[in-house]
Design an enzyme around this catalytic site. Structure first.
Site, mmCIF file in Angstrom:
data_model
loop_
_atom_site.group_PDB
_atom_site.id
_atom_site.type_symbol
_atom_site.label_atom_id
_atom_site.label_comp_id
_atom_site.label_asym_id
_atom_site.label_seq_id
_atom_site.Cartn_x
_atom_site.Cartn_y
_atom_site.Cartn_z
ATOM 1 N N ALA A 22 0.845 -1.204 0.000
ATOM 2 C CA ALA A 22 0.000 0.000 0.000
ATOM 3 C C ALA A 22 0.875 1.246 0.000
ATOM 4 O O ALA A 22 1.882 1.304 0.721
ATOM 5 C CB ALA A 22 -0.902 0.011 1.230
ATOM 6 N N ARG B 279 0.671 5.851 -0.786
ATOM 7 C CA ARG B 279 -0.254 6.983 -0.830
ATOM 8 C C ARG B 279 -0.700 7.223 -2.276
ATOM 9 O O ARG B 279 -1.834 7.493 -2.565
ATOM 10 C CB ARG B 279 0.482 8.217 -0.278
ATOM 11 C CG ARG B 279 -0.307 9.467 -0.170
ATOM 12 C CD ARG B 279 0.456 10.495 0.651
ATOM 13 N NE ARG B 279 1.905 10.322 0.577
ATOM 14 C CZ ARG B 279 2.754 10.752 1.480
ATOM 15 N NH1 ARG B 279 2.325 11.397 2.538
ATOM 16 N NH2 ARG B 279 4.057 10.556 1.337
ATOM 17 N N LYS C 221 9.363 4.250 15.214
ATOM 18 C CA LYS C 221 9.703 4.521 16.636
ATOM 19 C C LYS C 221 8.747 5.510 17.264
ATOM 20 O O LYS C 221 8.447 5.428 18.467
ATOM 21 C CB LYS C 221 11.145 5.010 16.783
ATOM 22 C CG LYS C 221 11.507 6.221 15.939
ATOM 23 C CD LYS C 221 12.117 5.806 14.641
ATOM 24 C CE LYS C 221 12.214 6.947 13.672
ATOM 25 N NZ LYS C 221 13.255 6.802 12.684
ATOM 26 N N GLY D 162 18.655 2.281 13.008
ATOM 27 C CA GLY D 162 18.695 1.752 11.632
ATOM 28 C C GLY D 162 19.249 0.344 11.516
ATOM 29 O O GLY D 162 18.599 -0.619 11.907
ATOM 30 N N ILE E 232 21.841 -1.093 12.993
ATOM 31 C CA ILE E 232 22.538 -1.720 14.137
ATOM 32 C C ILE E 232 21.552 -2.631 14.871
ATOM 33 O O ILE E 232 20.488 -2.178 15.275
ATOM 34 C CB ILE E 232 23.046 -0.665 15.150
ATOM 35 C CG1 ILE E 232 23.899 0.396 14.463
ATOM 36 C CG2 ILE E 232 23.811 -1.328 16.296
ATOM 37 C CD1 ILE E 232 24.355 1.528 15.391
ATOM 38 N N ASP F 15 13.055 12.622 17.755
ATOM 39 C CA ASP F 15 13.310 11.268 17.228
ATOM 40 C C ASP F 15 14.272 10.507 18.156
ATOM 41 O O ASP F 15 14.073 9.320 18.445
ATOM 42 C CB ASP F 15 13.886 11.381 15.810
ATOM 43 C CG ASP F 15 14.226 10.030 15.219
ATOM 44 O OD1 ASP F 15 13.296 9.325 14.804
ATOM 45 O OD2 ASP F 15 15.416 9.667 15.203
ATOM 46 N N LYS G 148 13.554 6.991 20.353
ATOM 47 C CA LYS G 148 14.416 5.802 20.355
ATOM 48 C C LYS G 148 14.894 5.485 21.769
ATOM 49 O O LYS G 148 14.978 4.319 22.167
ATOM 50 C CB LYS G 148 15.605 6.022 19.413
ATOM 51 C CG LYS G 148 15.160 6.085 17.943
ATOM 52 C CD LYS G 148 16.259 6.645 17.067
ATOM 53 C CE LYS G 148 15.848 6.655 15.605
ATOM 54 N NZ LYS G 148 16.733 7.478 14.780
ATOM 55 N N GLY H 228 18.927 5.436 6.521
ATOM 56 C CA GLY H 228 19.163 5.190 5.095
ATOM 57 C C GLY H 228 18.503 3.898 4.639
ATOM 58 O O GLY H 228 18.153 3.041 5.435
HETATM 59 P P1 NDP Z 1 9.098 7.775 3.361
HETATM 60 O O1 NDP Z 1 8.442 9.109 3.546
HETATM 61 O O2 NDP Z 1 10.212 7.672 2.409
HETATM 62 O O3 NDP Z 1 7.976 6.721 2.899
HETATM 63 C C1 NDP Z 1 6.701 6.695 3.457
HETATM 64 C C2 NDP Z 1 5.848 5.758 2.617
HETATM 65 O O4 NDP Z 1 4.547 5.701 3.210
HETATM 66 C C3 NDP Z 1 5.659 6.215 1.174
HETATM 67 O O5 NDP Z 1 5.819 5.123 0.293
HETATM 68 C C4 NDP Z 1 4.214 6.722 1.143
HETATM 69 O O6 NDP Z 1 3.565 6.526 -0.109
HETATM 70 C C5 NDP Z 1 3.570 5.831 2.174
HETATM 71 N N1 NDP Z 1 2.349 6.419 2.700
HETATM 72 C C6 NDP Z 1 2.179 7.648 3.233
HETATM 73 N N2 NDP Z 1 0.881 7.851 3.533
HETATM 74 C C7 NDP Z 1 0.225 6.732 3.166
HETATM 75 C C8 NDP Z 1 -1.133 6.319 3.227
HETATM 76 N N3 NDP Z 1 -2.080 7.113 3.706
HETATM 77 N N4 NDP Z 1 -1.457 5.082 2.776
HETATM 78 C C9 NDP Z 1 -0.504 4.254 2.292
HETATM 79 N N5 NDP Z 1 0.804 4.585 2.223
HETATM 80 C C10 NDP Z 1 1.154 5.805 2.646
HETATM 81 O O7 NDP Z 1 9.511 7.267 4.805
HETATM 82 P P2 NDP Z 1 10.725 6.341 5.218
HETATM 83 O O8 NDP Z 1 10.775 5.151 4.357
HETATM 84 O O9 NDP Z 1 11.938 7.175 5.369
HETATM 85 O O10 NDP Z 1 10.316 5.933 6.715
HETATM 86 C C11 NDP Z 1 9.330 4.970 6.955
HETATM 87 C C12 NDP Z 1 9.329 4.607 8.446
HETATM 88 O O11 NDP Z 1 10.610 4.099 8.794
HETATM 89 C C13 NDP Z 1 9.078 5.786 9.385
HETATM 90 O O12 NDP Z 1 8.392 5.321 10.507
HETATM 91 C C14 NDP Z 1 10.494 6.205 9.789
HETATM 92 O O13 NDP Z 1 10.526 6.861 11.030
HETATM 93 C C15 NDP Z 1 11.164 4.871 9.861
HETATM 94 N N6 NDP Z 1 12.613 4.865 9.713
HETATM 95 C C16 NDP Z 1 13.187 5.509 8.640
HETATM 96 C C17 NDP Z 1 14.548 5.454 8.472
HETATM 97 C C18 NDP Z 1 15.226 6.142 7.341
HETATM 98 O O14 NDP Z 1 16.466 6.118 7.300
HETATM 99 N N7 NDP Z 1 14.510 6.760 6.421
HETATM 100 C C19 NDP Z 1 15.402 4.688 9.392
HETATM 101 C C20 NDP Z 1 14.681 4.027 10.459
HETATM 102 C C21 NDP Z 1 13.339 4.129 10.599
HETATM 103 P P3 NDP Z 1 4.057 7.298 -1.445
HETATM 104 O O15 NDP Z 1 5.376 6.678 -1.776
HETATM 105 O O16 NDP Z 1 3.007 7.017 -2.448
HETATM 106 O O17 NDP Z 1 4.184 8.759 -1.070
HETATM 107 N N1 HSE Z 2 15.467 10.171 10.810
HETATM 108 C C1 HSE Z 2 16.126 9.118 11.466
HETATM 109 C C2 HSE Z 2 17.595 9.457 11.624
HETATM 110 C C3 HSE Z 2 15.976 7.851 10.685
HETATM 111 O O1 HSE Z 2 18.058 10.375 10.947
HETATM 112 O O2 HSE Z 2 18.272 8.802 12.407
HETATM 113 C C4 HSE Z 2 16.492 6.636 11.416
HETATM 114 O O3 HSE Z 2 15.689 6.327 12.502
#
Ligand code: NDP
Ligand code: HSE
Length: 435
Positions: free
Chosen positions: A45, A47, A107, A136, A138, A203, A207, A304
């Site tokens: 799924a 957005r 988190k 991430g 680790i 954030d 954590k 990342g």
């Molecule tokens: P992104 O913003 O890159 O991706 C979010 C995704 O969620 C997108 O694919 C988006 O869809 C989708 N989305 C948003 N709203 C909806 C909805 N209403 N219905 C369905 N799908 C939806 O986020 P990240 O991948 O960076 O982060 C994801 C999670 O992982 C978060 O909780 C973040 O805190 C956590 N995290 C991230 C890290 C990082 O390094 N980025 C590291 C560790 C944890 P669309 O693509 O269509 O916009």
């Molecule tokens: N935004 C977070 C960071 C992603 O920069 O550490 C990993 O949790």
């Protein structure tokens, strides 16, 4: 008899989701061997399904409705990688209630609604795996729940936000601006969708709350974590810290002092050659002190695409082999039987301090400042004041003081009083120092 494949639904195909989808499709053979069964991504799924992406998926169904994943009764696991604490909570609770295990990197959700999520999992005899939610790539959750299980944890100290560490590294090593470094961290996929959460320390506090739950079995409300971020950090302080032999890092700390738990998030001056001060870019590092093992250190990329996907896919494998379920049951996290050690007020923590004041460049100023510090019994370890240079100093000069240990509460009162001295312009800037 052949083993049934593990059928996976995923919510979110952004930075982390794309990494997970890549690993599952490109490493299928190797991962099947590790999991003992095929890992099949059946439904995803997002957005906006029409958006162009870094990955083309021919296997799974793509939908714009997260409910399609939650309501798909053929799925064994839902991997939530969308973030946020509103509808994703409904998605997770709905998935657990309809018999699916959860893997999440969220988190913010666990730190704020951990009890509701874990109670729901227990009630439905399902599990929640969340290795990617802290640091991430680790495997710190695994280290705490399994590798260090024999220990009573005494303290945790870590760099837990890749974005902040990336910004601090850029500001201190290349003299880059805060804003440019933040933009780059966003471009590289490290930052949260709202990067304020990274730079204001939220954030990191999320954590820390999760680590405290695992290490000390205690639920701490986020509001009780004293936190200061890096958004108002001035590069002048990075330069003075370096001159004094220190680096500045955003640290999360949780420590037992006299039976009380002290928790805080703050930029801290660390001796430049200490292990945590050497952690650069988007790397994270966590020191965990156990009563049997002593001091341990965990290091790796904290944010990342692929590092985070590494932890998510490890959780999926753990569910496929049944390990995650037994760990989940034995941990009993966010339960009513958890600890409730009193929290130590940050006023009662002892610390050395770095203090910077913009003062009038005239006789008697140093005497006024030191007299006020003496009134609060704050002892000075060293002072830096460089001769004012150039024409635009307006008769002001930076005064930097390193103190000896004092109670934080006492120091903060003194710092507030310094703001009211006639010879001091603006607000006193101060950060704890750890040697
Ligand atoms: P992104 O913003 O890159 O991706 C979010 C995704 O969620 C997108 O694919 C988006 O869809 C989708 N989305 C948003 N709203 C909806 C909805 N209403 N219905 C369905 N799908 C939806 O986020 P990240 O991948 O960076 O982060 C994801 C999670 O992982 C978060 O909780 C973040 O805190 C956590 N995290 C991230 C890290 C990082 O390094 N980025 C590291 C560790 C944890 P669309 O693509 O269509 O916009
Ligand atoms: N935004 C977070 C960071 C992603 O920069 O550490 C990993 O949790």
């Amino acid at each position: 008899m052949s083993v049934l494949p593990l059928k996976i639904g995923m919510i979110g195909l952004g930075v982390v989701g794309t990494g997970v989808a890549k690993l599952l499709s490109e490493q299928q053979e190797r991962l099947t061997k590790k999991a003992g069964r095929l890992l099949v991504l059946k439904k995803v799924a997002v957005r906006d399904a029409s958006k162009s992406r870094d990955i083309s998926l021919d296997g799974p169904v793509i939908t714009n409705h997260w409910e399609d994943v939650v309501n798909d009764s053929s799925l064994d696991v839902v991997v939530e990688l969308a973030g946020g604490t509103t509808w994703t909570k409904d998605a997770i609770l709905g998935s657990l209630s309809s018999g699916k295990h959860i893997v999440t990197a969220n988190k913010a959700l666990l730190a704020t609604h951990g009890k509701e999520v874990f109670d729901c999992a227990r009630k439905n005899n399902r599990c929640v795996a969340f290795e990617a939610s802290v640091a991430g790539g680790i495997p710190i959750i695994g280290a705490l729940t399994q590798g260090l299980a024999a220990n009573k944890i005494i303290g945790i100290r870590g760099i837990l936000n890749g974005t902040c560490n990336f910004i601090l590294t850029s500001m201190s090593e290349t003299g880059g601006s805060y804003q440019d470094a933040l933009k780059e961290a966003q471009k590289l996929g490290f930052a949260e969708s709202d990067p304020t959460m990274d730079v204001d320390g939220t954030d990191t506090a999320h954590k820390l709350a999760i680590l405290v739950q695992i290490a000390f079995g205690q639920t701490i409300p986020l509001a009780s974590i004293d936190r200061v971020g890096i958004s108002s950090l001035n590069s002048i302080d990075i330069h003075f810290a370096r001159e004094l032999g220190y680096g500045i890092k955003l640290l999360a700390e949780a420590w037992i002092y006299d039976g009380k738990l002290a928790v805080h998030v703050s930029p801290v001056l660390l001796r430049r050659h200490s292990p945590l001060a050497q952690v650069r870019q988007a790397y994270n590092a966590i020191q965990v002190m156990g009563d049997a093992v002593g001091d341990t250190l965990y290091y790796g990329l904290g944010a990342g695409r692929m590092p985070t996907a590494s932890s998510v896919v490890a959780d999926i494998i753990d569910i496929a082999v049944g390990r995650a379920q037994s760990t989940f049951n034995s941990m009993n996290l966010w339960s009513d039987s958890g600890n409730s050690s009193p929290l130590l007020s940050s006023d009662d923590v002892n610390s050395r301090y770095y203090l910077r004041l913009l003062v009038d460049d005239k006789p008697g100023v140093l005497a006024d400042v030191t007299k006020l510090l003496a009134k609060h019994q704050i002892s000075i370890a060293s002072i830096i004041q460089h001769e004012a240079e150039g024409e635009n100093t307006n008769g002001k000069v930076q005064l930097v003081i390193m103190t000896h240990l004092s109670k934080c509460g006492k120091f903060r009162v003194a710092a507030q009083e310094l703001d009211f001295l006639d010879c001091v312009s603006g607000k006193a800037v101060h950060y704890p120092v750890e040697d």
